[in-house]
Design an enzyme around this catalytic site. Structure first.
Site, short mmCIF file in Angstrom:
data_model
loop_
_atom_site.label_atom_id
_atom_site.label_comp_id
_atom_site.label_asym_id
_atom_site.label_seq_id
_atom_site.Cartn_x
_atom_site.Cartn_y
_atom_site.Cartn_z
N SER A 191 -4.96 14.55 -1.90
CA SER A 191 -4.20 14.78 -0.68
C SER A 191 -3.27 13.63 -0.33
O SER A 191 -2.17 13.84 0.19
CB SER A 191 -5.17 15.04 0.49
N HIS A 237 -4.32 10.81 4.02
CA HIS A 237 -3.08 11.54 4.30
C HIS A 237 -2.01 10.60 4.86
O HIS A 237 -0.86 10.61 4.41
CB HIS A 237 -3.36 12.67 5.29
#
Length: 286
Positions: A191, A237
């Site tokens: 991610s 993230h």
């Protein structure tokens, strides 16, 4: 020149706002060849248009100075294949492989006994965790995002720069997770790298003067999910997004006469920031 977005003359399915400075035909990022002023199409560079060869742009180059490749998805396919291979390996071996490759800060206990973390010198976990998945939905979402975001960036940046962008984004996400998350909190997944590609896409679209509303909406939506859904490592993230955006900005905005130097310094600065972050956290953990 008409600034309204039209379709690339070589790829009718792609809209673009950039035109060849010699023949004025619309060209997409994959077809752009850097010239002394603006961009030229491959036909003008090769002299096929009848305008003659362009001496300043004898070799086709992408917007970031990379060389054009026959398969602009090759690196994306390889990265996707590595992720899938590790996922199948996890399915075959269970938690043993996960315990060996996932990211966590300090030594912890598992079902297989004591494990050492990054603080004990297992730096490789910062990278291996960015290719590791367990849940089917997790890898499915990340790989679909990679397949959607990767090829346009690979075509626009060139293979080497795309690899640097992906790896630095993944490491940036791991570094921030290592710095902020609890030492015994495990983390895995691509991610961070995917968010880096998303930030890089926004930078590229702005550089090419494309409509940025779709990518901004997608970014905002993903950030909402990041901070509202449970069991999501928001640190990865955010870290990946920051590093990917910064690296991409240096790559596509580097002055043409000092492009290679600026791009290398940008990547080196990002890597240095990652190393310093990891070093500071390691000292904190003793």
């Amino acid at each position: 020149m008409n600034d309204q977005a039209v379709r690339c003359y070589r790829h009718p399915d792609r809209e673009t706002g950039i035109r060849c400075t010699r023949c004025d035909r619309p060209i997409c990022p994959e077809c752009m060849v850097s010239a002394s002023v603006g961009f030229q199409c491959p036909d003008c560079v090769a002299g096929a248009s009848g305008a003659g060869p362009a001496p300043q742009a004898s070799a086709p180059r992408t917007i970031a100075g990379g060389t054009h490749a026959e398969d602009p998805r090759l690196v994306t396919k390889i990265i996707l294949g590595i992720n899938l291979a590790l996922w199948f390996a996890v399915l075959a071996t269970g938690d043993t492989l996960v315990d060996s490759l996932e990211l966590f800060g300090r030594a912890a206990l598992s079902d297989f006994g004591p494990l050492e973390g990054v603080a004990e010198g297992q730096w490789y976990r910062l990278l291996t965790a960015a290719f590791l998945h367990q849940a089917p939905m997790h890898i499915a979402f990340n790989m679909l995002s990679l397949w959607w975001l990767g090829p346009p960036l690979e075509a626009a940046l060139g293979r080497a720069r795309f690899v640097a962008l992906y790896l630095l984004s993944g490491l940036g996400g791991s570094a921030l997770t290592y710095l902020v998350a609890a030492p015994n909190q495990p983390s895995l997944g691509a991610s961070g790298a995917i968010f880096g590609l998303l930030g890089a896409t926004a930078v590229l679209l702005r550089r090419l003067k494309y409509d940025m509303r779709p990518v901004i909406a997608l970014l905002v939506l993903n950030l909402i999910f990041t901070f509202t859904w449970s069991n999501i490592a928001w640190e990865a993230h955010v870290g990946g997004l920051v590093v990917g955006t910064a690296v991409a900005y240096g790559m596509v905005h580097a002055p043409r006469d000092k492009r290679a130097l600026v791009q290398r310094l940008t990547c080196a600065a990002a890597l240095l920031a990652i190393v310093v972050t990891v070093g500071v956290r390691t000292l904190q953990l003793g």
